[in-house]
Design an enzyme around this catalytic site. Structure first.
Site, PDB file in Angstrom:
ATOM      1  N   TYR A 143       5.259 -16.481  -1.414  1.00 34.02           N
ATOM      2  CA  TYR A 143       5.185 -17.573  -0.441  1.00 34.02           C
ATOM      3  C   TYR A 143       4.530 -18.823  -1.046  1.00 34.02           C
ATOM      4  O   TYR A 143       4.680 -19.918  -0.534  1.00 34.02           O
ATOM      5  CB  TYR A 143       4.402 -17.146   0.806  1.00 34.02           C
ATOM      6  N   LYS A 189       6.475  -2.509  -5.297  1.00 32.06           N
ATOM      7  CA  LYS A 189       7.843  -2.203  -5.714  1.00 32.06           C
ATOM      8  C   LYS A 189       7.806  -2.147  -7.243  1.00 32.06           C
ATOM      9  O   LYS A 189       8.482  -2.920  -7.935  1.00 32.06           O
ATOM     10  CB  LYS A 189       8.771  -3.316  -5.183  1.00 32.06           C
ATOM     11  N   ASP A 221       9.745   0.087   0.422  1.00 38.48           N
ATOM     12  CA  ASP A 221      10.834   0.558   1.283  1.00 38.48           C
ATOM     13  C   ASP A 221      10.473   1.921   1.898  1.00 38.48           C
ATOM     14  O   ASP A 221      10.678   2.156   3.081  1.00 38.48           O
ATOM     15  CB  ASP A 221      12.185   0.609   0.536  1.00 38.48           C
TER      16      ASP A 221
END
Ligand code: NAI
Ligand code: MG
Length: 352
Positions: A143, A189, A221
């Site tokens: 971000y 991840k 996930d």
């Protein structure tokens, strides 16, 4: 002890529910013999009308002199967002304060209180006694990286983390886990992302300072799936900015009622901004029916994290639970009490 809190109620239901939290603080001061005082600062639409700014200097001054900020909410009706009074109000105020005070750790407790299981989007037996804390890195990552339109056909967003940025938020999460059920899940991840591999490296190093905390790694996930399938397996979850944004909203839906979710955003010296996860709810503002629980629980977090007053925070949570158990509930929870009536019940339980 003595303390100073900046109260920034903001717009909509903000002033109504902040008044409730200040009443509860008064009750805590009395019962535990503290002198924690409050100073009010304006922010949002009302501040804009008076000063031309959503976040006036005067409010920043009040916050700078305080140990912590108890924040309500800012923003106007959803169909009036383009009016100057409301345009970017939330962005100016929240991002302004986050940046000003370097509030890098966002804590969102996801707690399903006894009797509120039916508000969850999940089956009641799955969420019974759920008590998970999500710690989200708040001021870096994708971000805050470079956002670029490379050419007319291609765009790029850069995710970047430094070791220092990772370490400071991991330490907040380890600390929190150490004072809870001593389990930390680092969500990433790492099978794909280099930033995630750096997170793991730093996590393994910081872990050495917290021998009592069990640490595990989990891919994001899978973490999303596990939160829905078996939320009770988690104690503290720590993760980067974007994963934390998504997982904490998912967590909010798992808990169910918006009026029950507090949050804390902390910096390195335990200064923090404490606010409900919901907005200014213009649709019910001024009606006296808002549920002040998320705001009151935000005060409890403030006492817990800024002042280390755990007994006091526990007492507030117990008082809310006792009120509910006595059938004292606001409208959103199926009860009939007004904001002030429910607050009075909590204050009474605290005094008892
Ligand atoms: P919202 O969270 O204000 O309201 C969503 C729905 O939940 C509404 O129906 C509202 O009545 C209800 N609700 C929220 N809090 C409640 C409470 N304590 N008790 C009972 N019911 C409650 O979200 P919405 O409507 O999307 O946004 C309204 C304004 O709030 C916008 O201007 C938005 O920008 C702002 N906002 C500000 C935030 C902040 O200050 N940090 C965060 C989120 C939104
Ligand atoms: Mg979000």
């Amino acid at each position: 002890m003595k303390g100073k809190i900046a109260v920034v109620p903001g717009d909509g239901i903000g002033p109504e529910i902040c008044r409730s939290a200040v009443d509860v603080l008064d009750a805590v001061n009395k019962r535990f013999v503290h002198e924690i005082t409050t100073f009010e600062g304006k922010a949002g639409g009302e501040a804009f009308e008076k000063s031309g700014k959503h976040l006036p200097e005067e409010t920043i001054d009040i916050c700078e002199k305080a140990d912590a900020i108890l924040f309500g909410a800012v923003g106007g009706p959803v169909d009036a967002q383009e009016k100057p009074k409301w345009k970017d109000a939330e962005k100016h105020v929240i991002l302004g304060l986050r940046k000003k005070f370097d509030l890098f750790a966002n804590l969102r407790p996801l707690r399903v209180w006894p009797g509120t299981e039916s508000f969850s989007a999940l089956k009641p037996e799955l969420v019974k006694d759920m008590d998970v804390l999500i710690v989200r890195e708040l001021v870096s990552g994708i971000y805050f990286g470079r956002h670029e339109r490379v050419d007319t056909q291609t765009a790029e967003d850069v995710s970047r983390y430094s070791k220092d940025e990772i370490e400071r938020v991991l330490r907040v999460a380890f600390d929190a886990a150490a004072s809870r059920r001593k389990k930390l899940t680092v969500v990433d991840k790492a099978n794909v992302l280099e930033t995630s591999r750096l997170w793991r490296e730093v996590a393994n190093a910081v872990k050495k300072d917290f021998p009592a905390v069990e640490m595990e790694f989990m891919f994001v996930d899978n973490a999303a799936m596990q939160l829905v399938r078996n939320p009770a397996q988690f104690d503290v979850i720590v993760t980067e900015n974007m994963f934390g944004d998504i997982l904490s909203d998912l967590g909010g839906a798992i808990v169910g009622s918006l009026g029950l979710l507090p949050s804390a955003s902390l910096n390195a010296r335990k200064f923090g901004l404490y606010e409900p996860s919901h907005g200014s709810a213009p649709d019910i503002a001024g009606k006296g029916i808002a549920n002040p629980t998320a705001q009151i629980l935000s005060l409890a977090l403030l006492l817990r994290y800024t002042y280390n007053l755990h007994k006091e925070a526990d007492a507030i949570e117990a008082a809310i639970l006792a009120a509910w158990n006595a059938g004292e509930k606001t409208k959103d929870l199926g009860g009939a009490l007004s904001t002030d009536e429910f607050t009075a019940c909590v204050v009474k339980k605290l005094a008892a």
